[in-house]
Motif scaffolding. Sequence first.
Motif, PDB file in Angstrom:
ATOM      1  N   CYS A  34       0.747  -1.129   0.004  1.00  0.00           N
ATOM      2  CA  CYS A  34       0.089  -0.109   0.003  1.00  0.00           C
ATOM      3  C   CYS A  34       0.788   1.115   0.022  1.00  0.00           C
ATOM      4  CB  CYS A  34      -0.748  -0.028   1.251  1.00  0.00           C
ATOM      5  SG  CYS A  34      -2.258  -1.381   1.151  1.00  0.00           S
ATOM      6  N   GLY A  35       2.067   1.080  -0.004  1.00  0.00           N
ATOM      7  CA  GLY A  35       3.046   2.306  -0.198  1.00  0.00           C
ATOM      8  C   GLY A  35       3.607   2.907   0.934  1.00  0.00           C
ATOM      9  N   PHE A  36       3.655   2.020   2.152  1.00  0.00           N
ATOM     10  CA  PHE A  36       3.971   2.440   3.502  1.00  0.00           C
ATOM     11  C   PHE A  36       5.202   1.514   3.873  1.00  0.00           C
ATOM     12  CE2 PHE A  36      -0.260   3.742   3.082  1.00  0.00           C
ATOM     13  CZ  PHE A  36      -0.374   4.807   3.743  1.00  0.00           C
ATOM     14  N   VAL A  37       5.925   2.153   5.127  1.00  0.00           N
ATOM     15  CA  VAL A  37       7.222   1.579   5.427  1.00  0.00           C
ATOM     16  C   VAL A  37       6.878   0.880   7.093  1.00  0.00           C
ATOM     17  CG1 VAL A  37       9.446   1.783   6.294  1.00  0.00           C
ATOM     18  CG2 VAL A  37       8.770   2.931   4.400  1.00  0.00           C
ATOM     19  N   CYS A  38       7.513  -0.343   7.188  1.00  0.00           N
ATOM     20  CA  CYS A  38       7.037  -1.196   8.322  1.00  0.00           C
ATOM     21  C   CYS A  38       7.974  -0.948   9.344  1.00  0.00           C
ATOM     22  CB  CYS A  38       7.094  -2.710   8.304  1.00  0.00           C
ATOM     23  SG  CYS A  38       5.433  -3.158   7.384  1.00  0.00           S
ATOM     24  N   ARG A  39       7.564  -0.135  10.713  1.00  0.00           N
ATOM     25  CA  ARG A  39       8.627  -0.017  11.864  1.00  0.00           C
ATOM     26  C   ARG A  39       8.312  -1.015  12.819  1.00  0.00           C
ATOM     27  NH1 ARG A  39      11.227   4.800  11.913  1.00  0.00           N
ATOM     28  NH2 ARG A  39      12.451   3.463  13.188  1.00  0.00           N
ATOM     29  N   SER A  40       9.407  -1.504  13.499  1.00  0.00           N
ATOM     30  CA  SER A  40       8.979  -2.385  14.821  1.00  0.00           C
ATOM     31  C   SER A  40      10.294  -2.388  15.642  1.00  0.00           C
ATOM     32  CB  SER A  40       8.859  -3.907  13.980  1.00  0.00           C
ATOM     33  OG  SER A  40       9.071  -4.866  14.946  1.00  0.00           O
ATOM     34  N   ALA A  41       9.777  -2.910  16.817  1.00  0.00           N
ATOM     35  CA  ALA A  41      10.787  -2.962  17.831  1.00  0.00           C
ATOM     36  C   ALA A  41      11.992  -4.019  17.429  1.00  0.00           C
ATOM     37  CB  ALA A  41      10.308  -3.285  19.184  1.00  0.00           C
ATOM     38  N   MET A  42      11.566  -5.118  16.525  1.00  0.00           N
ATOM     39  CA  MET A  42      12.426  -6.038  16.050  1.00  0.00           C
ATOM     40  C   MET A  42      13.440  -5.536  14.816  1.00  0.00           C
ATOM     41  SD  MET A  42      10.137  -9.565  15.663  1.00  0.00           S
ATOM     42  CE  MET A  42       8.870  -8.700  14.522  1.00  0.00           C
ATOM     43  N   GLU A  43      13.225  -4.252  14.562  1.00  0.00           N
ATOM     44  CA  GLU A  43      14.194  -3.604  13.324  1.00  0.00           C
ATOM     45  C   GLU A  43      15.555  -3.235  13.912  1.00  0.00           C
ATOM     46  OE1 GLU A  43      11.827  -0.729  12.361  1.00  0.00           O
ATOM     47  OE2 GLU A  43      13.284   1.095  12.991  1.00  0.00           O
ATOM     48  N   GLU A  44      15.619  -3.324  15.228  1.00  0.00           N
ATOM     49  CA  GLU A  44      17.035  -2.931  15.956  1.00  0.00           C
ATOM     50  C   GLU A  44      17.399  -3.933  17.002  1.00  0.00           C
ATOM     51  OE1 GLU A  44      17.136   1.212  17.271  1.00  0.00           O
ATOM     52  OE2 GLU A  44      16.208   1.868  15.383  1.00  0.00           O
ATOM     53  N   ASP A  45      18.592  -4.485  16.904  1.00  0.00           N
ATOM     54  CA  ASP A  45      18.861  -5.372  17.738  1.00  0.00           C
ATOM     55  C   ASP A  45      20.282  -4.928  18.642  1.00  0.00           C
ATOM     56  OD1 ASP A  45      19.147  -7.512  19.500  1.00  0.00           O
ATOM     57  OD2 ASP A  45      19.589  -9.003  17.815  1.00  0.00           O
ATOM     58  N   ASN A  46      20.208  -4.105  19.571  1.00  0.00           N
ATOM     59  CA  ASN A  46      21.465  -3.696  20.216  1.00  0.00           C
ATOM     60  C   ASN A  46      21.479  -3.893  21.711  1.00  0.00           C
ATOM     61  OD1 ASN A  46      23.476  -2.059  21.327  1.00  0.00           O
ATOM     62  ND2 ASN A  46      23.255  -0.221  19.934  1.00  0.00           N
ATOM     63  N   GLY A  47      22.191  -4.822  22.350  1.00  0.00           N
ATOM     64  CA  GLY A  47      22.043  -5.039  23.766  1.00  0.00           C
ATOM     65  C   GLY A  47      22.451  -3.983  24.556  1.00  0.00           C
ATOM     66  N   LEU A  48      22.972  -2.843  24.034  1.00  0.00           N
ATOM     67  CA  LEU A  48      23.326  -1.700  24.669  1.00  0.00           C
ATOM     68  C   LEU A  48      21.973  -0.835  24.905  1.00  0.00           C
ATOM     69  CD1 LEU A  48      26.898  -0.839  23.778  1.00  0.00           C
ATOM     70  CD2 LEU A  48      26.309  -1.977  25.770  1.00  0.00           C
TER      71      LEU A  48
ATOM     72  N   PHE B   4       1.532   5.230  -6.060  1.00  0.00           N
ATOM     73  CA  PHE B   4       2.232   4.298  -5.315  1.00  0.00           C
ATOM     74  C   PHE B   4       3.891   4.082  -5.705  1.00  0.00           C
ATOM     75  CE2 PHE B   4       4.127   0.047  -5.363  1.00  0.00           C
ATOM     76  CZ  PHE B   4       4.045  -0.412  -4.104  1.00  0.00           C
ATOM     77  N   GLU B   5       4.730   3.935  -4.783  1.00  0.00           N
ATOM     78  CA  GLU B   5       6.128   3.522  -5.047  1.00  0.00           C
ATOM     79  C   GLU B   5       6.242   2.745  -3.720  1.00  0.00           C
ATOM     80  OE1 GLU B   5       8.924   6.862  -4.104  1.00  0.00           O
ATOM     81  OE2 GLU B   5       7.396   8.054  -3.224  1.00  0.00           O
ATOM     82  N   VAL B   6       7.355   1.960  -3.996  1.00  0.00           N
ATOM     83  CA  VAL B   6       7.965   1.115  -2.900  1.00  0.00           C
ATOM     84  C   VAL B   6       9.062   1.717  -2.108  1.00  0.00           C
ATOM     85  CG1 VAL B   6       8.979  -1.167  -2.550  1.00  0.00           C
ATOM     86  CG2 VAL B   6       7.626  -0.907  -4.566  1.00  0.00           C
ATOM     87  N   LEU B   7       8.388   2.174  -0.818  1.00  0.00           N
ATOM     88  CA  LEU B   7       9.470   2.782   0.102  1.00  0.00           C
ATOM     89  C   LEU B   7      10.257   1.809   0.392  1.00  0.00           C
ATOM     90  CD1 LEU B   7       6.884   5.328   1.785  1.00  0.00           C
ATOM     91  CD2 LEU B   7       8.478   5.688  -0.380  1.00  0.00           C
ATOM     92  N   THR B   8      11.552   2.231   0.699  1.00  0.00           N
ATOM     93  CA  THR B   8      12.489   1.230   1.224  1.00  0.00           C
ATOM     94  C   THR B   8      13.320   1.962   2.581  1.00  0.00           C
ATOM     95  OG1 THR B   8      14.226   2.001  -0.335  1.00  0.00           O
ATOM     96  CG2 THR B   8      13.078   0.179  -1.144  1.00  0.00           C
ATOM     97  N   MET B   9      13.752   1.090   3.274  1.00  0.00           N
ATOM     98  CA  MET B   9      14.429   1.765   4.557  1.00  0.00           C
ATOM     99  C   MET B   9      15.621   0.906   4.781  1.00  0.00           C
ATOM    100  SD  MET B   9      12.808   1.460   8.424  1.00  0.00           S
ATOM    101  CE  MET B   9      13.975   1.217   9.754  1.00  0.00           C
ATOM    102  N   GLU B  10      16.743   1.480   5.186  1.00  0.00           N
ATOM    103  CA  GLU B  10      18.185   0.929   5.429  1.00  0.00           C
ATOM    104  C   GLU B  10      17.860  -0.053   6.668  1.00  0.00           C
ATOM    105  OE1 GLU B  10      22.223   2.411   6.782  1.00  0.00           O
ATOM    106  OE2 GLU B  10      21.363   3.788   5.085  1.00  0.00           O
ATOM    107  N   ARG B  11      17.998  -1.355   6.424  1.00  0.00           N
ATOM    108  CA  ARG B  11      17.884  -2.164   7.388  1.00  0.00           C
ATOM    109  C   ARG B  11      18.996  -3.037   7.597  1.00  0.00           C
ATOM    110  NH1 ARG B  11      12.269  -2.659   8.462  1.00  0.00           N
ATOM    111  NH2 ARG B  11      10.899  -1.789   7.060  1.00  0.00           N
ATOM    112  N   LYS B  12      19.137  -3.461   8.980  1.00  0.00           N
ATOM    113  CA  LYS B  12      20.489  -4.677   9.065  1.00  0.00           C
ATOM    114  C   LYS B  12      19.844  -6.023   8.796  1.00  0.00           C
ATOM    115  CE  LYS B  12      23.190  -1.980  12.327  1.00  0.00           C
ATOM    116  NZ  LYS B  12      23.301  -1.702  13.643  1.00  0.00           N
TER     117      LYS B  12
END
Lengths: 204, 52
Positions: A34-48, B4-12
């Motif tokens: 749908c053109g959005f970005v998913c954000r989640s607590a799982m996207e970062e893993d830093n023990g500090l 619509f465009e595919v939005l990207t994000m820098e991820r590890k």
Amino acid sequence: MKQVPYEDAVFINCPFDDAYVPLLRAIVFTVMRCGFVCRSAMEEDNGLQNRLDKIQRIIAQCKYGVHDISRTDLNANDLPRFNMPFELGLFFGAHRFGNLKQRSKNALIFDVERFRYQAFISDLNGVDIKEHQNNPVIVIQKLRNWLCIASGQKHMVGYNMIIAAYKELCERFAAILKRLGMDNDNLTFNDFCLIVEEQLKQNI
Amino acid sequence: MKTFEVLTMERKTSFTREAAREAIKAVYAEFPSTIKRKKQVAKKAERVMSSK
């Protein structure tokens, strides 16, 4: 690192257990399609890093939130998990007490059945909870429709197209993982998001 | 209006974006998307109709 615009970010506050994976993946796919970005607590893993600080920061950066409060079962220690209702409370708090930007927040709340929540979190009485019946197809329909209305987009892809594209990806997913030398057990949230991003870029 | 465009994000991630791209490309080449094919056929038909 480039910051995702507030209006394009969707905070995913859902269970991360194995049984929930089909629903979580359907949510991630729909949000991105749908053109959005998913954000989640799982996207970062830093023990500090302090976990609550991280969650609060990500919530502040997201206009939208998908919250699933369906995990009311007791865990191996005979205790329920409170993370999802707690993070939903943070979202409500930001919406109620935050600045103008935070007050523009919008949320979709899922449970297995529509009125079941009244038995365990009656403070939500009067809030429109959507039921998903643990069915990824229902998740896609309701999530797409909510995103369409919440964002005011007039030309969002229909949910039948999203369901068809998601089914295609699912059918090819094992082969994609094999080529990447991965398997379902070690695939992270970020890994799945990246695969979806690239799949959408190639197949839209 | 937002298109619509595919939005990207820098991820590890456990693999690179290029590796994901290549894997998806190879798999979809082996098992083509019927959705994409239908869209291509519809576009071609539209071109043919408009050229007549």
